[in-house]
Write a protein that holds these residues in place. Structure first.
Motif, mmCIF file in Angstrom:
data_model
loop_
_atom_site.group_PDB
_atom_site.id
_atom_site.type_symbol
_atom_site.label_atom_id
_atom_site.label_comp_id
_atom_site.label_asym_id
_atom_site.label_seq_id
_atom_site.Cartn_x
_atom_site.Cartn_y
_atom_site.Cartn_z
ATOM 1 N N ARG A 7 0.843 -1.190 0.000
ATOM 2 C CA ARG A 7 0.000 0.000 0.000
ATOM 3 C C ARG A 7 0.878 1.241 0.000
ATOM 4 N N ASP A 9 1.919 4.200 2.042
ATOM 5 C CA ASP A 9 1.926 4.483 3.476
ATOM 6 C C ASP A 9 1.771 5.970 3.744
ATOM 7 N N HIS A 10 2.595 6.782 3.077
ATOM 8 C CA HIS A 10 2.505 8.227 3.275
ATOM 9 C C HIS A 10 3.091 8.976 2.095
ATOM 10 N N GLN A 51 -3.149 12.579 9.623
ATOM 11 C CA GLN A 51 -3.866 11.427 9.069
ATOM 12 C C GLN A 51 -4.715 11.922 7.915
ATOM 13 N N GLY A 53 -7.259 10.037 5.488
ATOM 14 C CA GLY A 53 -7.889 8.778 5.108
ATOM 15 C C GLY A 53 -7.087 7.625 5.669
ATOM 16 N N ASP A 54 -6.705 6.675 4.817
ATOM 17 C CA ASP A 54 -5.930 5.533 5.304
ATOM 18 C C ASP A 54 -4.428 5.676 5.047
ATOM 19 N N ILE A 55 -3.996 6.890 4.674
ATOM 20 C CA ILE A 55 -2.565 7.160 4.543
ATOM 21 C C ILE A 55 -2.221 8.373 5.410
ATOM 22 N N GLN A 56 -0.947 8.667 5.507
ATOM 23 C CA GLN A 56 -0.506 9.826 6.273
ATOM 24 C C GLN A 56 0.114 10.854 5.338
ATOM 25 N N GLU A 75 4.689 0.864 1.423
ATOM 26 C CA GLU A 75 4.917 -0.306 2.265
ATOM 27 C C GLU A 75 5.071 -1.498 1.332
#
Length: 121
Positions: A7, A9-10, A51, A53-56, A75
């Motif tokens: 995924r 990650d950021h 933060q 959503g689901d990433i940073q 990742e």
């Protein structure tokens, strides 16, 4: 061997030195992102994390004359295998500062873009 991406990650964006409070105002108050303040460890190089959503989203100040540290961080599964594959192609890797919950390194693509690979531990 292929790198197995898990995924994004950021993403790290950079701001001018001394503009950290303006970044907090824009990303936190205007865009409404939640600042990550309880990581259990100090963030590297004075970074500000949000933060998204689901990433940073990571923000860090840098001098405009430096080679930019902006980058996506992916990742991956089996960071060491990814390391060996890149090195087998003559790609120079940079070990990044330690963060307790992840192993990581970065490299530059042929166009000078910085890319970071991480594996959560």
């Amino acid at each position: 061997m292929k790198i197995e991406f898990k995924r994004l990650d950021h993403i790290m964006l950079c701001i001018p030195i001394g503009k950290e409070q303006e970044a907090r105002e824009f990303y936190g108050n205007i865009l409404g992102l939640k600042e990550i303040t309880d990581t259990g460890y100090a963030l590297p190089n004075g970074a500000i994390w949000f933060q998204m959503g689901d990433i940073q989203l990571h923000i860090r100040a840098e001098d405009a004359h430096e080679t930019s540290q902006r980058h996506p961080a992916f990742e991956v599964h089996d960071l060491e295998a990814a390391r060996k594959l890149l090195q087998s192609h003559g790609i120079e890797l940079k070990n990044e500062s330690k963060i307790p919950d992840r192993n990581r390194f970065s490299f530059r693509d042929p166009f000078g873009n910085r890319i970071e690979f991480i594996e959560l531990i």
